[in-house]
Design a protein around this motif. Structure first.
Motif, short mmCIF file in Angstrom:
data_model
loop_
_atom_site.label_atom_id
_atom_site.label_comp_id
_atom_site.label_asym_id
_atom_site.label_seq_id
_atom_site.Cartn_x
_atom_site.Cartn_y
_atom_site.Cartn_z
N ALA A 26 -0.87 -18.41 -9.92
CA ALA A 26 -0.83 -17.02 -10.34
C ALA A 26 -1.54 -16.11 -9.34
O ALA A 26 -1.07 -15.01 -9.03
CB ALA A 26 -1.47 -16.88 -11.73
N TYR A 27 -2.67 -16.57 -8.81
CA TYR A 27 -3.41 -15.75 -7.85
C TYR A 27 -2.60 -15.54 -6.58
O TYR A 27 -2.57 -14.42 -6.03
CB TYR A 27 -4.74 -16.44 -7.53
N ASP A 28 -1.94 -16.59 -6.08
CA ASP A 28 -1.09 -16.46 -4.91
C ASP A 28 -0.03 -15.38 -5.11
O ASP A 28 0.22 -14.55 -4.23
CB ASP A 28 -0.39 -17.78 -4.59
N LEU A 29 0.60 -15.40 -6.27
CA LEU A 29 1.68 -14.46 -6.56
C LEU A 29 1.16 -13.03 -6.68
O LEU A 29 1.76 -12.09 -6.13
CB LEU A 29 2.41 -14.87 -7.84
N MET A 30 0.05 -12.85 -7.38
CA MET A 30 -0.50 -11.50 -7.55
C MET A 30 -0.95 -10.91 -6.21
O MET A 30 -0.72 -9.73 -5.91
CB MET A 30 -1.67 -11.52 -8.53
N LEU A 31 -1.59 -11.73 -5.38
CA LEU A 31 -2.08 -11.25 -4.09
C LEU A 31 -0.92 -10.98 -3.14
O LEU A 31 -0.94 -9.99 -2.39
CB LEU A 31 -3.05 -12.25 -3.48
N THR A 32 0.10 -11.83 -3.17
CA THR A 32 1.28 -11.59 -2.32
C THR A 32 1.97 -10.30 -2.72
O THR A 32 2.35 -9.49 -1.85
CB THR A 32 2.27 -12.76 -2.42
N ALA A 33 2.14 -10.08 -4.02
CA ALA A 33 2.77 -8.85 -4.48
C ALA A 33 1.98 -7.63 -4.03
O ALA A 33 2.55 -6.60 -3.63
CB ALA A 33 2.88 -8.86 -6.01
N PHE A 34 0.66 -7.75 -4.06
CA PHE A 34 -0.20 -6.65 -3.60
C PHE A 34 0.01 -6.40 -2.11
O PHE A 34 0.14 -5.26 -1.67
CB PHE A 34 -1.66 -6.99 -3.89
N GLY A 35 0.06 -7.48 -1.32
CA GLY A 35 0.25 -7.33 0.12
C GLY A 35 1.59 -6.74 0.48
O GLY A 35 1.69 -5.85 1.33
N VAL A 36 2.66 -7.22 -0.19
CA VAL A 36 4.00 -6.70 0.08
C VAL A 36 4.08 -5.23 -0.34
O VAL A 36 4.68 -4.40 0.36
CB VAL A 36 5.07 -7.53 -0.64
N ALA A 37 3.47 -4.89 -1.47
CA ALA A 37 3.46 -3.50 -1.91
C ALA A 37 2.71 -2.61 -0.92
O ALA A 37 3.15 -1.50 -0.62
CB ALA A 37 2.83 -3.40 -3.30
N LEU A 38 1.59 -3.10 -0.40
CA LEU A 38 0.85 -2.35 0.61
C LEU A 38 1.69 -2.13 1.86
O LEU A 38 1.68 -1.04 2.45
CB LEU A 38 -0.45 -3.07 0.98
N ALA A 39 2.42 -3.19 2.26
CA ALA A 39 3.27 -3.08 3.45
C ALA A 39 4.38 -2.06 3.22
O ALA A 39 4.68 -1.23 4.10
CB ALA A 39 3.85 -4.44 3.81
N ASP A 40 5.02 -2.12 2.06
CA ASP A 40 6.07 -1.15 1.72
C ASP A 40 5.52 0.28 1.73
O ASP A 40 6.16 1.22 2.22
CB ASP A 40 6.63 -1.43 0.33
N TRP A 41 4.35 0.41 1.16
CA TRP A 41 3.75 1.73 0.89
C TRP A 41 3.18 2.37 2.16
O TRP A 41 3.34 3.57 2.38
CB TRP A 41 2.66 1.51 -0.15
N SER A 42 2.54 1.56 3.00
CA SER A 42 1.83 2.11 4.16
C SER A 42 2.57 1.93 5.48
O SER A 42 2.27 2.62 6.46
CB SER A 42 0.45 1.44 4.28
N GLY A 43 3.51 0.98 5.53
CA GLY A 43 4.16 0.67 6.79
C GLY A 43 3.40 -0.32 7.65
O GLY A 43 3.88 -0.74 8.70
N GLY A 44 2.21 -0.72 7.20
CA GLY A 44 1.42 -1.71 7.93
C GLY A 44 1.90 -3.12 7.64
O GLY A 44 2.72 -3.34 6.75
#
Length: 230
Positions: A26-44
């Protein structure tokens, strides 16, 4: 603060995701979703985060914590590499391997930073670097209080930190499972972000985590979404 809540069904899928030793948890999935969302949102594509843990890991036979209560609290930095964020399956596997490579789930970092004397100013400077983002999964709450005398209250607790205190992070994502439902609260510095910016990030996080849950419910090959490689 902006919060997002997931259904009981989605939360149950999240908790059952780690069905084999090689599966993400569960932690892997939540953290990955956070990272992908950050990438989508910021372009980083690369993000330095501080993550938190309860610090109750079994790190050796000489340390016995079974007769203690509470959290010991660990906080340590990670580099969240989302260079493969166009493929959710690749992104979650990269995150899973990164987390598994951290010794003792980050407990060593605090020992190095606070209990070790460093002769090298460069090493000291590295340990003193600060992240602007924090991710904290607090675990499950509520089920242990379902009895005749106590129930878990859904009422907001209000501010837990003095309003005059300086925030440690520009952005914090705090996840917990309350009464069988995942709730993620995004706390942010209003001097750095507007509400609409954070709401966009929250929406992206919800979309990405739900896509990951579908991925693990139906298999890597069977889930396709427009504009997204699985």
């Amino acid at each position: 603060m902006v919060a997002v809540e997931f259904s009981s069904e989605a939360t149950d899928t999240l908790l059952r995701s780690n069905n084999t030793p090689a599966s993400p948890d569960a932690y892997d999935l939540m953290l990955t979703a956070f990272g992908v969302a950050l990438a989508d949102w910021s372009g980083g594509r690369t993000f330095r985060l501080d993550v938190e843990g309860h610090g109750r890991e079994a790190i050796g036979e000489e340390i016995e914590v079974s007769r203690t209560i509470g959290w010991f609290m660990t906080m340590y930095p990670i580099i969240l590499d989302m260079s493969q964020s166009d493929s959710l399956s690749a992104a979650v596997e990269q995150t899973r391997q990164m987390l598994r490579s951290i010794p003792n789930k980050g407990m060593n970092y605090g020992i190095l930073k606070y209990l070790t004397k460093h002769e090298s100013a460069r090493r000291t400077a590295i340990l003193e670097r600060k992240a602007n983002i924090n991710f904290n999964y607090m675990g499950q709450f509520g089920n242990e209080l379902n009895n005749e005398k106590f129930t878990f209250s859904a009422m907001p607790p209000g501010d837990t930190i003095g309003l005059d205190n300086e925030r440690m992070y520009q952005l914090e994502a705090v996840a917990m499972i309350v009464g069988g439902q995942l709730v993620v609260r995004f706390v942010y510095n209003t001097r750095d972000y507007e509400y609409s910016n954070i709401q966009e990030l929250v929406n992206r996080y919800k979309t990405r985590l739900e896509a990951l849950l579908e991925l693990h419910k139906h298999g890597y090959a069977s889930v396709q979404r427009p504009g997204l490689n699985i």
